[in-house]
Enzyme design. Structure first.
Site, mmCIF file in Angstrom:
data_model
loop_
_atom_site.group_PDB
_atom_site.id
_atom_site.type_symbol
_atom_site.label_atom_id
_atom_site.label_comp_id
_atom_site.label_asym_id
_atom_site.label_seq_id
_atom_site.Cartn_x
_atom_site.Cartn_y
_atom_site.Cartn_z
ATOM 1 N N SER A 233 0.830 -1.203 0.000
ATOM 2 C CA SER A 233 0.000 0.000 0.000
ATOM 3 C C SER A 233 0.868 1.258 0.000
ATOM 4 C CB SER A 233 -0.901 -0.004 1.235
ATOM 5 O OG SER A 233 -1.885 0.996 1.128
ATOM 6 N N GLN A 255 -1.393 4.978 6.360
ATOM 7 C CA GLN A 255 -0.931 4.042 5.338
ATOM 8 C C GLN A 255 0.308 3.292 5.796
ATOM 9 O OE1 GLN A 255 -3.831 3.875 3.479
ATOM 10 N NE2 GLN A 255 -2.313 3.101 2.080
ATOM 11 N N HIS A 258 -0.058 -0.136 7.512
ATOM 12 C CA HIS A 258 -0.497 -1.317 6.765
ATOM 13 C C HIS A 258 0.556 -2.417 6.793
ATOM 14 C CE1 HIS A 258 -4.420 -0.899 4.968
ATOM 15 N NE2 HIS A 258 -4.183 0.353 4.649
ATOM 16 N N GLU A 322 -1.131 5.140 -5.424
ATOM 17 C CA GLU A 322 -2.398 4.440 -5.159
ATOM 18 C C GLU A 322 -3.416 5.428 -4.583
ATOM 19 O OE1 GLU A 322 -4.052 0.725 -2.407
ATOM 20 O OE2 GLU A 322 -2.130 1.680 -1.934
ATOM 21 N N HIS A 323 -3.015 6.157 -3.554
ATOM 22 C CA HIS A 323 -3.851 7.193 -2.932
ATOM 23 C C HIS A 323 -3.140 8.542 -3.062
ATOM 24 C CE1 HIS A 323 -4.507 3.431 -0.543
ATOM 25 N NE2 HIS A 323 -5.778 3.746 -0.743
ATOM 26 N N ASP A 356 -11.144 4.269 2.508
ATOM 27 C CA ASP A 356 -10.896 2.898 2.943
ATOM 28 C C ASP A 356 -12.147 2.246 3.524
ATOM 29 O OD1 ASP A 356 -8.313 2.531 2.170
ATOM 30 O OD2 ASP A 356 -7.424 2.767 4.155
ATOM 31 N N HIS A 415 -12.984 -15.446 -45.790
ATOM 32 C CA HIS A 415 -13.702 -14.282 -45.260
ATOM 33 C C HIS A 415 -14.464 -13.580 -46.385
ATOM 34 C CE1 HIS A 415 -11.234 -14.831 -41.707
ATOM 35 N NE2 HIS A 415 -11.822 -13.808 -41.099
#
Length: 429
Positions: A233, A255, A258, A322-323, A356, A415
């Site tokens: 994270s 964070q 984590h 990510e954030h 979250d 085709h």
């Protein structure tokens, strides 16, 4: 935290490196577990559950009795909080539904797109030091809105063979169809191949440690899709003098706790704010129950002073967090200019924790720079877009000759013939 003062762009790649570990040893272990689970099913799952989780289980499936009993083991306050979060997540994801798109591309040529749910999905929910029952909300709620037929959840048991009651309560609340006491690599392998008890699924979702991350990537080689590549994270905050230093520090620590391989970064145009945040980090760390984890994450995190906002934005987009939290007077510059981020949080009163848990957006997001290519989990993650077309006699007359010329130019004469036969038949009418 490591400090940097107006670093040059050529220095950014080194400064922005993630604290990733070598994966070679991990790959060898993952391959071994996958091979055994594919060949031996439940027997291999039991073997690795005992080896990795320290528990031997006679039955890996969670019973309805266990799910019902979990409701009595958690507080009413927590139940109310879970319900509030569920309502907001449902609102946000239900709003993502789209209608059928239909277009007549040429006269008599009707094309349309409809969405269908992925029938069988697997959810992996970590259950170690932080049992992430909130992730069930983020995955099972949109899976239900999408209309997935089978929602299979795997989560590791504790040393007594139990699953955290909040995980079971939330799974029951969100319509999970089957729950299994399986963790780590063996869980991903079981969902990939299926066993005597665990159904094979079409797509696997959910976070995990590096072993789970590598296992999910390996699953893609066995006709199983995954939500996204993932890693530890991460959070990047841009803040100026208008920011509250205590708030910024609390977000960075939220964070950092984590895991030891999490990464947090503060970018600012104010050395005074950076110093204030540093002091706050030290004070707030003292009282954190997960202090030892957060300290290790903070050790390889970054404080970056950049006095030019254009350069700051370029660095943030290069990192692709990510954030991404914006606490700045000129917030519009960053909200309009950000190109690469999993989820964006704006203003002093928008903590990353809101996303979250309970604001409604999804917290399953791309990490490790994958925000440059991937979206976070959303309603479409549980659906497939299917195209349809219906061509009338006039329609094949309209586009048929173009198809013939193109097919012949590519040397694909069958085709061409598929169209020529139809056009020839229509000439007789």
């Amino acid at each position: 935290m490591n400090k940097f003062d107006n670093p040059r762009p050529e220095e950014w790649p080194e400064i922005l490196k993630r604290p990733t570990q070598t994966l070679e040893d991990i790959k060898e272990t993952v391959n071994q577990v996958f091979t055994e689970v594919k060949a031996k099913g439940n027997k291999a799952v039991s073997k690795y559950t005992e080896l990795f989780d320290g528990i031997s289980l006679d039955n890996i499936r969670v019973s309805k009795t266990e799910v019902n009993a979990a409701e009595e083991k958690i507080s009413d306050e927590l139940k109310q909080a879970i319900h509030l979060a569920k309502i907001n997540i449902e609102k946000f994801h239900a709003a993502q539904k789209t209608e059928k798109i239909e277009v007549e591309t040429s006269s008599g040529v009707n094309c349309w797109q409809e969405k269908r749910a992925i029938q069988k999905v697997g959810l992996y929910i970590p259950g170690g030091s932080a049992p992430l029952f909130s992730t069930i909300l983020m995955l099972a709620v949109p899976a239900n809105i999408a209309g997935c037929d089978e929602i299979v959840l795997c989560t590791p048991p504790d040393v007594k063979g139990n699953v955290h009651p909040a995980i079971l309560y939330t799974a029951g609340l969100c319509g999970v169809t089957k729950i299994f006491k399986i963790g780590g690599i063996q869980a991903i392998a079981a969902l990939t191949f299926g066993t005597e008890n665990v159904p094979k699924v079409y797509k696997i979702f959910g976070p995990g440690n590096q072993f789970v991350t590598v296992a999910k990537q390996l699953a893609t080689g066995h006709n199983v899709a995954i939500d996204m590549p993932a890693g530890p994270s991460e959070l990047l905050v841009y803040a100026d003098d208008s920011a509250n230093a205590a708030f910024v520090a609390s977000d960075l620590l939220s964070q950092a706790e984590h895991g030891v391989d999490s990464q947090v970064i503060l970018v600012s145009n104010s050395k005074e704010l950076i110093a204030s945040v540093e002091a706050e980090l030290e004070n707030q760390l003292k009282v954190l129950p997960r202090k030892s984890i957060a300290e290790k994450a903070i050790a390889h995190s970054r404080l970056i002073f950049i006095d030019n906002q254009e350069d700051a934005l370029k660095l943030i987009n290069e990192y692709g967090p990510e954030h991404f939290i914006i606490c700045a007077e000129n917030e519009d510059f960053y909200t309009s200019g950000i190109q690469n981020a999993g989820s964006v949080f704006i203003g002093n009163y928008t903590p990353e924790s809101a996303g979250d848990y309970a604001s409604g957006t999804n917290h399953t997001l791309p990490t490790n720079g994958y925000a440059k290519q991937y979206s976070g989990v959303n309603l479409d993650s549980f659906m497939k877009s299917m195209t349809f077309q219906k061509i009338s006699e006039n329609g094949i007359r309209e586009i048929g000759p173009a198809i013939e010329f193109m097919a012949e130019a590519e040397g694909l004469h069958a085709h061409k013939n598929a169209v020529s036969l139809r056009l020839k038949e229509l000439k007789t009418k």
